[in-house]
Design a protein around this motif. Sequence first.
Motif, mmCIF file in Angstrom:
data_model
loop_
_atom_site.group_PDB
_atom_site.id
_atom_site.type_symbol
_atom_site.label_atom_id
_atom_site.label_comp_id
_atom_site.label_asym_id
_atom_site.label_seq_id
_atom_site.Cartn_x
_atom_site.Cartn_y
_atom_site.Cartn_z
ATOM 1 N N GLY A 189 0.819 -1.221 0.000
ATOM 2 C CA GLY A 189 0.000 0.000 0.000
ATOM 3 C C GLY A 189 0.847 1.263 0.000
ATOM 4 N N TRP A 190 1.965 1.225 -0.756
ATOM 5 C CA TRP A 190 2.884 2.376 -0.774
ATOM 6 C C TRP A 190 2.540 3.350 -1.894
ATOM 7 C CZ3 TRP A 190 7.894 -1.068 -0.390
ATOM 8 C CH2 TRP A 190 8.075 -1.455 0.951
ATOM 9 N N PRO A 191 2.708 4.660 -1.639
ATOM 10 C CA PRO A 191 2.525 5.651 -2.715
ATOM 11 C C PRO A 191 3.733 5.632 -3.664
ATOM 12 C CG PRO A 191 3.221 6.739 -0.677
ATOM 13 C CD PRO A 191 3.051 5.276 -0.346
ATOM 14 N N GLY A 192 3.644 6.417 -4.750
ATOM 15 C CA GLY A 192 4.791 6.589 -5.638
ATOM 16 C C GLY A 192 5.888 7.374 -4.924
ATOM 17 N N TRP A 193 7.083 7.456 -5.552
ATOM 18 C CA TRP A 193 8.233 8.099 -4.896
ATOM 19 C C TRP A 193 7.961 9.571 -4.582
ATOM 20 C CZ3 TRP A 193 11.467 12.178 -6.317
ATOM 21 C CH2 TRP A 193 12.540 12.387 -5.446
ATOM 22 N N LYS A 194 7.520 10.326 -5.595
ATOM 23 C CA LYS A 194 7.312 11.767 -5.394
ATOM 24 C C LYS A 194 6.179 12.016 -4.403
ATOM 25 C CE LYS A 194 6.456 16.108 -7.856
ATOM 26 N NZ LYS A 194 6.107 16.732 -9.141
ATOM 27 N N ALA A 195 5.097 11.227 -4.527
ATOM 28 C CA ALA A 195 3.956 11.394 -3.606
ATOM 29 C C ALA A 195 4.389 11.123 -2.167
ATOM 30 C CB ALA A 195 2.828 10.444 -4.008
ATOM 31 N N ALA A 196 5.255 10.116 -1.970
ATOM 32 C CA ALA A 196 5.731 9.785 -0.615
ATOM 33 C C ALA A 196 6.549 10.941 -0.043
ATOM 34 C CB ALA A 196 6.571 8.508 -0.654
ATOM 35 N N LEU A 197 7.424 11.511 -0.877
ATOM 36 C CA LEU A 197 8.276 12.617 -0.419
ATOM 37 C C LEU A 197 7.423 13.835 -0.035
ATOM 38 C CD1 LEU A 197 11.343 13.391 -0.119
ATOM 39 C CD2 LEU A 197 11.115 14.498 -2.345
ATOM 40 N N LEU A 198 6.453 14.170 -0.892
ATOM 41 C CA LEU A 198 5.591 15.333 -0.618
ATOM 42 C C LEU A 198 4.726 15.095 0.621
ATOM 43 C CD1 LEU A 198 4.541 16.320 -4.256
ATOM 44 C CD2 LEU A 198 6.192 17.474 -2.778
ATOM 45 N N ASN A 199 4.282 13.848 0.812
ATOM 46 C CA ASN A 199 3.456 13.526 1.981
ATOM 47 C C ASN A 199 4.230 13.772 3.285
ATOM 48 O OD1 ASN A 199 2.037 10.513 3.421
ATOM 49 N ND2 ASN A 199 1.323 12.596 3.577
ATOM 50 N N LEU A 200 5.542 13.499 3.272
ATOM 51 C CA LEU A 200 6.343 13.700 4.490
ATOM 52 C C LEU A 200 6.622 15.179 4.742
ATOM 53 C CD1 LEU A 200 8.855 10.718 4.317
ATOM 54 C CD2 LEU A 200 6.951 10.996 5.872
ATOM 55 N N HIS A 201 6.762 15.964 3.666
ATOM 56 C CA HIS A 201 7.035 17.399 3.850
ATOM 57 C C HIS A 201 5.753 18.232 3.990
ATOM 58 C CE1 HIS A 201 11.392 17.483 3.553
ATOM 59 N NE2 HIS A 201 11.332 16.625 2.554
ATOM 60 N N TYR A 202 4.609 17.666 3.536
ATOM 61 C CA TYR A 202 3.308 18.327 3.724
ATOM 62 C C TYR A 202 2.405 17.358 4.483
ATOM 63 C CZ TYR A 202 4.651 21.793 0.158
ATOM 64 O OH TYR A 202 5.281 22.788 -0.544
ATOM 65 N N PRO A 203 2.724 17.031 5.729
ATOM 66 C CA PRO A 203 1.943 16.009 6.440
ATOM 67 C C PRO A 203 0.516 16.484 6.720
ATOM 68 C CG PRO A 203 3.472 17.104 7.941
ATOM 69 C CD PRO A 203 3.772 17.631 6.575
ATOM 70 N N GLU A 204 -0.405 15.526 6.747
ATOM 71 C CA GLU A 204 -1.799 15.857 7.079
ATOM 72 C C GLU A 204 -2.089 15.571 8.548
ATOM 73 O OE1 GLU A 204 -4.306 13.894 4.268
ATOM 74 O OE2 GLU A 204 -3.274 14.829 2.574
ATOM 75 N N LEU A 213 4.203 11.234 9.824
ATOM 76 C CA LEU A 213 5.654 11.299 10.039
ATOM 77 C C LEU A 213 6.194 10.086 10.791
ATOM 78 C CD1 LEU A 213 5.959 15.053 11.070
ATOM 79 C CD2 LEU A 213 6.212 14.050 8.804
ATOM 80 N N LEU A 214 5.295 9.227 11.274
ATOM 81 C CA LEU A 214 5.750 8.067 12.041
ATOM 82 C C LEU A 214 6.529 7.107 11.144
ATOM 83 C CD1 LEU A 214 2.532 7.336 14.148
ATOM 84 C CD2 LEU A 214 4.675 8.350 14.956
ATOM 85 N N PRO A 215 7.506 6.369 11.719
ATOM 86 C CA PRO A 215 8.294 5.429 10.904
ATOM 87 C C PRO A 215 7.422 4.416 10.169
ATOM 88 C CG PRO A 215 9.242 5.628 13.106
ATOM 89 C CD PRO A 215 7.951 6.374 13.125
ATOM 90 N N GLU A 216 6.247 4.081 10.754
ATOM 91 C CA GLU A 216 5.412 3.045 10.124
ATOM 92 C C GLU A 216 4.436 3.606 9.079
ATOM 93 O OE1 GLU A 216 3.682 3.755 14.333
ATOM 94 O OE2 GLU A 216 5.653 3.669 13.374
ATOM 95 N N SER A 217 4.468 4.928 8.823
ATOM 96 C CA SER A 217 3.552 5.474 7.812
ATOM 97 C C SER A 217 3.947 4.938 6.433
ATOM 98 C CB SER A 217 3.601 7.006 7.816
ATOM 99 O OG SER A 217 4.792 7.457 7.191
ATOM 100 N N PRO A 218 2.959 4.739 5.525
ATOM 101 C CA PRO A 218 3.275 4.188 4.193
ATOM 102 C C PRO A 218 4.340 5.008 3.449
ATOM 103 C CG PRO A 218 0.899 4.188 4.549
ATOM 104 C CD PRO A 218 1.508 4.919 5.709
ATOM 105 N N ALA A 219 4.276 6.354 3.562
ATOM 106 C CA ALA A 219 5.239 7.200 2.841
ATOM 107 C C ALA A 219 6.661 6.978 3.360
ATOM 108 C CB ALA A 219 4.853 8.671 2.996
#
Length: 697
Positions: free
Chosen positions: A192-207, A212-218
């Motif tokens: 259930g992982w996002p694409g590379w760019k989506a994962a990076l943006l998700n960590l810098h723009y967290p909802e 930000l947790l180590p176990e988050s998909p991103a």
Amino acid sequence: MRPEILYPFFAETISLSGVGGRLAGLLEKPVGRRILDLLWHLPTDVIDRRLSPKLSEIRHEQIITVEVEIGNHEPPPAKSRRPYRIWCHDGTASLQLIFFHVKGDYLVRQLPVGSRRVISGRVEIFNGQLQMSHPDYMLSPERREEIPALEPVYPLTAGISGKVMTRIIRAALERVVDLPEWQDDALRRRQGWPGWKAALLNLHYPEGAGDLLPESPARRRLAYDEFLANQLALALVRRQSRRKKGRALRGGGKLTRQLYQNLPYELTSSQKACLEEIRADLAAPTAMMRLLQGDVGSGKTVVALISMLCAVESGAQAALLAPTEILARQHYESLKELIQELDLRLEVLTGRDKGKAREKTLAALAAGEIDILVGTHALFQKDVIYHDLALVVIDEQHRFGVEQRMALAAKGKEGESMNVLAMTATPIPRTLTLTAYGDMDVSRLTEKPPGRKPVDTRTIPLDRLDEVVQSLARAIRSGARIYWICPLVEDSEVTDLAAAEARHRELAQIFGDRVGLVHGKMKGRDKDQVMARFASGDLDILVATTVIEVGVNVPEATVMVIEHAERFGLAQLHQLRGRVGRGTGKSVCLLLYSNSGGETARARLRIMRETEDGFRIAEEDLRLRGAGEVLGTRQSGLPDFRVASLEAHQDLIPIARDDARLILEKDPELKSPRGRALRILLYLFEQDEGIKYLRSG
């Protein structure tokens, strides 16, 4: 050549708008000087500014965003240290804004009386009054959208505020381009992982903080990317060393037979199994790259010697490299004892050897008159020329990285790859073995040699110190020799640790001149003298800091006292305990602890009581303290992961290793669409060691 698609990532931070030479300079040390470094500088927390209560509803400290009307200004009297106060209200209650060291005319312009402002920051209750010190945002209502609902919190450095760091990283994120997908589709869907760019943006723009947790998909997606790059690079290095022509060494001749006859003990089945693996490697036409892991006292030295005899019996030379002079000389002495009946020429070379003596050793080495050379880094200096070096044994391998291993290999004959046997007495958890030594085969010594008795380990509160000292008097009368370990050398105002010097004085008052002292600030020669007196029985008690942790061998020492044991790491406690239990007598290890240690400290002491298995201890140490602490990342040859956490993401490492192996089986030159994407991944995570072994294309 780095792929063109990655050029924006490797541009300098100074190329970002609003980042001048001063800001770029401040960023360089803690973050880095490229845009890529900013992308890996991940937030550690998130501030939620969505809460917008009425002021009358606030009952406790929290972060709020509220619209208020500005009321009276109360500047402090001249030369007073009191703050500047501004009253404001929302129609339900009042709020005091507090400012220290701020010019009043600035605040009058920013917050004129009667104006409406949207204020965001942490509100507190002091003497029943709501207060907010230095709000994070103070904007007119029409600019409310400029206040982020969720704001990432980045690690900061002196001279760069949170707002500035966020602005710089946002500018870097605008340069991010989509990269081709290098992940296996089935794995990505399953996880259930996002694409590379989506994962990076998700960590810098967290909802939310959960992103930000180590176990988050991103985070897991990016951690897996990093592990895959690491494992792919190691697999390429490993494949390259397999391809190189090695020197087939077939020992097992006269010298080995003589050594077996002279040994006062039988080898353990674990030693025999490791030797079988090593001999098979040495006899193969490709070079050996093997790591020998063995707990304290598991008999690595004999295994190393028999391996080196294979080289000597094949007409070649062997070298043993140790990280420190004291260890190199100790190896030399113990090898000399083992080979005294053998027709073998053994020498030692360290930085301490100078002038005529050194020249003589070098001449004998070049002429082939030395069979085995033991030493420190001095073994691989330019002017050290071997007649025919075919095997290098590296002790305490975790002090040397992949690059050093490659440099050592260059001392062999031209066109031939060096056989390398690396050893470590630090039991390394399997996950760390895979990331640090994935280019090597691994052998493990899992048994203690016969005659080694288990060490009776007990935990005792420090307030029973007097009883411990009395019990030492009884032990000395029955012939025991005792180590007493203290964590500090001299009295310090900031710590309540019992200092080694103070402890030495106190014990000397009771036991007289039979108490010695060694610590890290002593000269090597003085240290050696005290150690020699302890080994010969002139001293009954040796008070020491952790300098005696590695390599010291006094079989008559049967008692180990470790003061403030809760302050030590598990691996360190295990190494220290390994200094006793080396002879035939029953040994005991007393862990003296104060109750100030937390739950982690108590867990460490519990594990020490339960087991002497160094590998189980290493796994627990990794769980309790983290990888950098277990090996000391800076000097361990451990990769410095930017996104992945060896503790939180270790379940991904074996998956990445299997993935890397399958990829290279199906697509050895990485030429398929996924293979070309993986080349980009290797460059992105700067795994140049692996890339140089791929043909361009």
